[in-house]
Design a protein around this motif. Structure first.
Motif, PDB file in Angstrom:
ATOM      1  N   UNK A 175       3.109   6.038 -10.397  1.00 25.53           N
ATOM      2  CA  UNK A 175       4.119   5.323 -11.543  1.00 25.53           C
ATOM      3  C   UNK A 175       5.465   6.254 -11.387  1.00 25.53           C
ATOM      4  N   UNK A 176       5.765   7.006 -10.578  1.00 20.27           N
ATOM      5  CA  UNK A 176       6.965   7.886 -10.579  1.00 20.27           C
ATOM      6  C   UNK A 176       8.145   6.886 -10.190  1.00 20.27           C
ATOM      7  N   UNK A 177       8.011   5.971  -9.378  1.00 17.42           N
ATOM      8  CA  UNK A 177       8.964   4.921  -9.100  1.00 17.42           C
ATOM      9  C   UNK A 177       8.970   3.735 -10.061  1.00 17.42           C
ATOM     10  N   UNK A 178       9.822   3.199 -10.638  1.00 20.87           N
ATOM     11  CA  UNK A 178       9.624   1.866 -11.310  1.00 20.87           C
ATOM     12  C   UNK A 178      10.719   1.030 -10.818  1.00 20.87           C
TER      13      UNK A 178
ATOM     14  N   UNK B  77       0.870  -1.079   0.087  1.00 20.92           N
ATOM     15  CA  UNK B  77       0.032  -0.017   0.124  1.00 20.92           C
ATOM     16  C   UNK B  77       0.947   1.244   0.075  1.00 20.92           C
ATOM     17  N   UNK B  78       1.828   1.038   0.782  1.00 20.20           N
ATOM     18  CA  UNK B  78       2.711   2.578   0.831  1.00 20.20           C
ATOM     19  C   UNK B  78       3.399   2.550  -0.593  1.00 20.20           C
ATOM     20  N   UNK B  79       4.103   1.510  -1.039  1.00 22.84           N
ATOM     21  CA  UNK B  79       4.917   1.488  -2.110  1.00 22.84           C
ATOM     22  C   UNK B  79       3.870   1.954  -3.715  1.00 22.84           C
ATOM     23  N   UNK B  80       2.622   1.959  -3.388  1.00 24.50           N
ATOM     24  CA  UNK B  80       1.805   1.950  -4.523  1.00 24.50           C
ATOM     25  C   UNK B  80       1.370   3.783  -4.692  1.00 24.50           C
ATOM     26  N   UNK B  81       1.952   4.347  -3.283  1.00 27.17           N
ATOM     27  CA  UNK B  81       1.704   5.755  -3.294  1.00 27.17           C
ATOM     28  C   UNK B  81       2.748   6.429  -4.072  1.00 27.17           C
TER      29      UNK B  81
END
Ligand code: HEM
Length: 182
Positions: free
Chosen positions: A123-126, A116-120
């Motif tokens: 798409x900025x971070x690949x 859930x944190x990562x989804x925030x």
């Protein structure tokens, strides 16, 4: 899922990525080096200051709805605007590996909200998750992230949020390698 793909990371004097910082976050660090290359399959690069290996793999903990959500927002590696990257090798403790699969999933997501944190930050971070543990490597995972320079501070916030979680109490070695390319 695509078939497993061997990955070799070589740090030394050559490679498309300039190493801007190497920081030991937990446990032993890694030797300084100037440049870094990530190769798929066989390594063509000459051995350098250090080399880490791993393999892409299937998902262990991601539920179907999470997988679908990730697939709908994430972008791939190698975007022209992604001029910054981070390689973060991680080893978890024996206590983590002694847990059963369902207990590890509960810590990773129900308690720590890793996905859930990562989804925030998509798409900025690949990103790419590379598994090393079964190869007898010094780290269990090589985690790789790419983003545009304007998203670097958001990436710093992501790291701080994840490192404050219960999951990270099981991280016994972590090295943060920051990278830039022109
Ligand atoms: C695992 C998502 C950022 C380190 C995972 C998994 C997902 C995920 C879905 C589970 C894979 C599976 O089912 O096997 C994300 C997203 C991020 C992100 C969307 C946003 C950019 C990070 C960061 C780090 C990290 C910044 C490191 C500092 C890891 C590690 C694992 C993992 C080490 C493997 C955990 C294990 O198998 O024990 N991530 N992640 N992730 N992630 Fe992240």
């Amino acid at each position: 899922m695509p078939p497993p793909l061997p990955i070799v990371v070589t740090a030394g004097e050559t490679g498309p990525w300039q190493i801007t910082a190497i920081r030991a976050v937990a446990g032993e660090g890694l030797a300084p080096a100037r440049r870094l290359v990530v190769e798929e399959g066989q390594a063509a690069a000459a051995p350098g200051a250090w080399r880490l290996r791993g393999v892409t793999s299937h998902l262990r903990y991601t539920a179907e709805a999470e997988r679908d959500r990730l697939a709908s927002v994430q972008e791939g590696l190698g975007r022209p605007a992604a001029l910054r990257a981070a390689l973060i090798p991680i080893r978890k403790s024996e206590a983590w590996w002694a847990l059963a699969q369902d207990a590890r999933r509960a810590i990773l997501e129900e308690n720590s909200r890793h996905i859930a944190i990562g989804l925030d930050y998509l798409p900025a971070v690949a990103r790419r998750l590379i598994h090393s543990r079964d190869l007898g490597e010094p780290f269990d995972f090589l985690t790789w992230f790419e983003f545009a320079p304007e998203h670097e501070s958001a990436f710093d916030t992501l790291l701080a949020r994840l490192r404050a979680t219960e999951e990270w109490r099981y991280v016994e070695r972590e090295v943060e390698i920051r990278l830039a390319r022109d």
